[in-house]
Design a protein around this motif. Sequence first.
Motif, PDB file in Angstrom:
ATOM      1  N   ASN A  24       0.800  -1.098  -0.085  1.00 61.92           N
ATOM      2  CA  ASN A  24      -0.154  -0.114   0.031  1.00 61.92           C
ATOM      3  C   ASN A  24       0.876   1.159   0.022  1.00 61.92           C
ATOM      4  N   ASP A  32      -5.654   6.005  -8.985  1.00 64.09           N
ATOM      5  CA  ASP A  32      -6.804   4.901  -8.707  1.00 64.09           C
ATOM      6  C   ASP A  32      -6.269   3.783  -7.905  1.00 64.09           C
ATOM      7  N   GLN A  34      -6.247   1.369  -4.962  1.00 68.59           N
ATOM      8  CA  GLN A  34      -6.943   0.963  -3.934  1.00 68.59           C
ATOM      9  C   GLN A  34      -6.241   0.336  -2.792  1.00 68.59           C
ATOM     10  N   ARG A  35      -6.651   0.302  -1.569  1.00 66.31           N
ATOM     11  CA  ARG A  35      -6.032  -0.032  -0.331  1.00 66.31           C
ATOM     12  C   ARG A  35      -6.233  -1.588  -0.294  1.00 66.31           C
ATOM     13  N   GLN A  36      -5.058  -2.452  -0.156  1.00 63.29           N
ATOM     14  CA  GLN A  36      -5.185  -3.928   0.178  1.00 63.29           C
ATOM     15  C   GLN A  36      -5.264  -4.041   1.997  1.00 63.29           C
ATOM     16  N   ARG A  37      -6.181  -5.127   2.016  1.00 63.46           N
ATOM     17  CA  ARG A  37      -6.450  -5.198   3.597  1.00 63.46           C
ATOM     18  C   ARG A  37      -6.286  -6.489   3.809  1.00 63.46           C
ATOM     19  N   ARG A  53      -8.328  -8.564   0.811  1.00 62.16           N
ATOM     20  CA  ARG A  53      -9.321  -8.043  -0.122  1.00 62.16           C
ATOM     21  C   ARG A  53      -8.882  -6.258  -0.441  1.00 62.16           C
ATOM     22  N   GLN A  54      -9.716  -6.002  -1.213  1.00 61.49           N
ATOM     23  CA  GLN A  54      -9.549  -4.535  -1.952  1.00 61.49           C
ATOM     24  C   GLN A  54     -10.528  -3.727  -0.756  1.00 61.49           C
ATOM     25  N   GLU A  55     -10.114  -2.604  -0.459  1.00 61.48           N
ATOM     26  CA  GLU A  55     -10.897  -1.522   0.241  1.00 61.48           C
ATOM     27  C   GLU A  55     -10.978  -0.424  -0.952  1.00 61.48           C
ATOM     28  N   PRO A  56     -12.153   0.287  -0.615  1.00 59.39           N
ATOM     29  CA  PRO A  56     -12.191   1.556  -1.613  1.00 59.39           C
ATOM     30  C   PRO A  56     -11.381   2.552  -0.986  1.00 59.39           C
ATOM     31  N   GLY A  57     -11.109   3.318  -1.907  1.00 63.83           N
ATOM     32  CA  GLY A  57     -10.091   4.686  -1.420  1.00 63.83           C
ATOM     33  C   GLY A  57      -8.621   4.260  -1.748  1.00 63.83           C
ATOM     34  N   PRO A  58      -8.037   5.505  -1.424  1.00 64.62           N
ATOM     35  CA  PRO A  58      -6.470   5.289  -1.646  1.00 64.62           C
ATOM     36  C   PRO A  58      -5.943   4.745  -0.318  1.00 64.62           C
TER      37      PRO A  58
END
Length: 97
Positions: A24, A32, A34-37, A53-58
């Motif tokens: 990240n 564009d 996306q943050r990995q969590r 998983r991917q989270e919305p937002g940078p």
Amino acid sequence: MSITATASSGMRAAQQRLDAAAQNVARMQVQDAQRQRVTQTATPDGGVATQQRQEPGPPELTQELPEARDASYAFQANLKVLRTHDAMLGSLLDVRA
């Protein structure tokens, strides 16, 4: 599940969290991105299951640095459990011998 397997599972989960935080940070300047969590779930046999998983937002540095530090501490704690178990097992074998 054995203590060794449980501690190893926790170390793998912590490593995955640290890897995601590092990725990240590396992608912060990418348009564009996306943050990995990585989420952790306790398993019935005593280990830890992870899901990425991917989270919305940078990604944001104010989230990634504490996450990396927390993952590092979790790894160190599980390593301490593993080392303590190994030392106790060695002591037990010395007593029995």
